[in-house]
Design an enzyme around this catalytic site. Structure first.
Site, PDB file in Angstrom:
ATOM      1  N   LYS A   1       0.803  -1.341   0.132  1.00  0.00           N
ATOM      2  CA  LYS A   1      -0.016   0.030  -0.109  1.00  0.00           C
ATOM      3  C   LYS A   1       0.793   1.286  -0.068  1.00  0.00           C
ATOM      4  CE  LYS A   1      -3.731  -2.562   2.236  1.00  0.00           C
ATOM      5  NZ  LYS A   1      -4.515  -2.949   3.536  1.00  0.00           N
TER       6      LYS A   1
ATOM      7  N   GLN B   1      -5.068  -1.569   9.460  1.00  0.00           N
ATOM      8  CA  GLN B   1      -4.739  -2.838   9.062  1.00  0.00           C
ATOM      9  C   GLN B   1      -5.377  -3.922   9.634  1.00  0.00           C
ATOM     10  OE1 GLN B   1      -2.990  -3.320   6.005  1.00  0.00           O
ATOM     11  NE2 GLN B   1      -3.701  -5.592   6.278  1.00  0.00           N
TER      12      GLN B   1
ATOM     13  N   ASP C   1     -11.536   2.626   3.644  1.00  0.00           N
ATOM     14  CA  ASP C   1     -11.808   1.194   3.597  1.00  0.00           C
ATOM     15  C   ASP C   1     -13.283   1.039   3.570  1.00  0.00           C
ATOM     16  OD1 ASP C   1      -9.789  -0.445   3.652  1.00  0.00           O
ATOM     17  OD2 ASP C   1      -9.352  -0.796   5.631  1.00  0.00           O
TER      18      ASP C   1
END
Lengths: 303, 303
Positions: A62, A106, A129
Site C-alpha cells: 500500500k 490494517q 476502507d
C-alpha cells in the site's frame, strides 16, 4: 509479440496488474493536477498493530502504491501488546490531521482488541476502507450514496467492467460474506442490477448454486475450494482468495494461491483472474482511488 | 370442530393473524408491567402526508394496534401540498418529545418530496421502521447490532421461526429488493445463516432460481407473479405482497391479493402464508414490538 492461441477451451486471463497500472497512471495524473491547483497532495495513513508478516507485506504494498502515484503515506506502527486506547489515539490523531485524507487500520487486529470499537473511531470522511456502518448502510440503500466503497468490492466490479462484462441481469454468486469482501461486493453488484446469491460455510449445496451462475466471485479464503465442476461452461471467475500453501520450490517455503482451482477452472470458464496478479493489485489501486476521492472532496475538486 | 384433511398435496396455511395475536398479548403484558414499574407507556408517532386511501388505512391499522396493547399513539396529519420542511418540523417535534419512543413516516410521500432527506431527520433512537442508513449498516454487518430491524423483514423471519422452520443453511430466494422489505429481509436472513438469493425486475430467469429454493419470500408487489411452477415441491412460501385487484363481488370493487398465485402454490408448497392474514398482521405486531423495545431502552428495562 507472438501469441500462441490455444483451443477454444482456454479462458481469457483477466490481467489485474495491467488494469491496476492504468488506474494508477490516471490517479498519478490527478494527484499531479491537484498539487498544481491547490498545492496539496492526498495523504493516506495506515495504522499497523503487531508484527504479522502478511499484514506487514500488505502495508508495504500500500505504501509503495502511494509513492508511485504521489500520494503522501504515513504509518503508525504499534506493538502487538499495546492497548486498544493507544490504537484509538493513533486513529484520532490522523482524524485531526488535515494532511490525511484516508485512514486505514490494517486488519486483523490482535485478538485482545475490539475491532468494531476501534474502527468506529475512524472519521466517516476518512474511512477509505468503507467499513463504517454508515458507509455500509449507504451502500446497501440504492437511493443513497456511500462516501467510500470497500476496495476489494470495487476491485471485483472494476475487473468485470474493464473486461467488458455486462452485470445487469447476470446471476452472480459471491462465495463468502465478510465485511471486507463478500458483503460489500454483493451490495455493490445489486447496485449494478445483478441477481446475487451469497453462499458461505453453512450453504449445503454450494456447487449447485455456482454451477448456475454467469459470474462467480470467490472470497472464501479456502485454497482450491472452487473446482472446475463448480462452474458453468463459459462462466466468468473472479478469485479474491490469497491463501498461503506450502511450496518447497519457493524461496519462502510457501506460495499464494486463490480460492479457485485455476488449472481446472481455466478449461471451463470464459474469463478468470489469476492469483497473484488479479484482484490484489486492483484492490490497492482502489485504495489509492478512494484516498484521491476523499482529498478531492476536501479541496472542492469533486465532479 | 371437524377438520377435513385433504390429500398430502395441501400446504399448511401459516396463520399470521394468530401469531400476531400471541405477540400482541405478550407486548400488552410488558406494556402493563412498564406502566406499573416506571409509570410510563411506550409512544408511537405517525406522520401521514396527503390523503392516499391505502396509506390512511395502514395508519388506521397501526393506531388500532397501539390501542390494543396500551401503546400511546400520536398522529401528525399534513396536507399533500405541504412543504418538505413542514414534514421535517413534525418529525423534529416528535424527536424532542420524551413520550414518543418511535417515529414512523408513512410512505410513500408525495412525489415532490425528497424521502431520504425527510427520513434522515428521524432520530436514530426512534427509528422504529429501521430505515436509517446506520441501522441498515448495522443490520448488514453481522458483528454489529442495529437498534431496529424493519418490521416486514422481522415479520417474515418470525413467521418462519414460529412455524418451526430452520433457517441455517437453507436456500432462500427473496423476490424484490426494496429498502422496506427485500433488502432488510435478505440481510436478516444472512444473520440467521441462510443462503440468500435476491431476484428482481432485471433477473432473467426468476423461476429457475425460485424453483431451487427451500424458502421463497416474495415482496415484488406484482399480483400472481409467483406461479405453482416457480416452486420446488415442499417449498415454504412467505407472501409479502398486498396488491389491489379488481373484484366486482367485493363491496369496495377490489380486493387485496398477494404476489403468489395461492391456488397453485398451495398444491406445491409445504407451508404458505395467506394474503390477507399472513405477513400483514405480524408486520404491525413487529412495529409495536420495536416501539416497546425502544421505550425499554429509554427506561433501562432492556435485557
Amino acid at each position: 509479440m507472438s501469441v500462441v492461441v490455444n483451443t477454444d477451451r482456454a479462458a481469457t486471463i483477466i490481467d489485474g496488474k495491467s488494469i491496476a497500472e492504468d488506474i494508477r497512471l490516471h490517479i498519478a495524473e490527478e494527484v499531479h493536477q491537484m498539487k498544481s491547483t491547490v498545492g496539496h497532495v492526498p495523504g493516506l495513513a495506515v495504522v499497523l498493530v503487531g508484527d504479522r508478516r502478511d499484514s506487514e507485506s500488505y502495508v508495504r504494498y500500500k505504501t509503495k502504491g502511494c509513492e508511485e502515484v504521489g500520494i503522501k503515506s504515513l504509518l503508525a506502527k504499534l506493538p502487538g501488546n499495546c492497548t486498544e486506547n493507544e490504537v484509538m489515539d493513533s486513529v484520532a490523531r490522523y482524524n485531526e490531521d488535515p494532511s490525511v485524507h484516508g485512514i486505514l487500520v490494517q486488519l486483523p487486529l490482535p485478538k485482545h482488541m475490539d475491532e468494531e470499537r476501534i474502527l468506529s473511531v475512524v472519521s466517516l470522511e476518512k474511512d477509505v476502507d468503507g467499513f463504517h456502518p454508515l458507509n455500509v448502510g449507504n451502500l446497501a440503500l440504492r437511493s443513497r450514496k456511500p462516501l467510500f466503497v470497500p476496495c476489494a468490492a470495487k476491485a471485483c466490479i472494476e475487473l468485470l467492467l474493464q473486461s467488458g462484462i455486462e452485470l445487469m441481469g447476470k446471476h452472480v454468486t459471491v462465495i463468502g460474506r465478510s465485511k471486507v469482501v463478500g458483503l460489500p461486493t454483493s451490495l455493490l453488484l445489486q447496485r449494478h442490477h445483478a441477481t446475487v446469491s451469497v453462499i458461505h460455510a453453512f450453504t449445503t449445496n454450494p456447487e449447485e448454486i455456482t454451477r448456475e451462475s454467469d459470474i462467480v466471485i470467490s472470497a472464501a479464503g479456502v485454497a482450491n475450494l472452487v473446482r472446475g465442476s463448480w462452474l458453468k461452461k463459459g462462466a466468468i471467475v473472479i478469485d479474491v482468495g490469497t491463501n498461503p500453501v506450502e511450496d518447497s520450490t519457493s524461496d519462502y517455503g510457501y506460495r499464494l494461491t486463490g480460492d479457485v482451482c485455476f488449472e481446472e477452472a481455466v478449461k471451463v470458464a470464459s474469463a478468470i483472474t489469476p492469483v497473484p496478479g488479479g484482484v490484489g493489485p486492483v484492490t490497492i489501486a482502489m485504495l489509492l482511488a478512494n484516498t484521491l476521492d476523499s482529498a478531492k472532496r476536501v479541496y472542492g475538486l469533486s465532479d
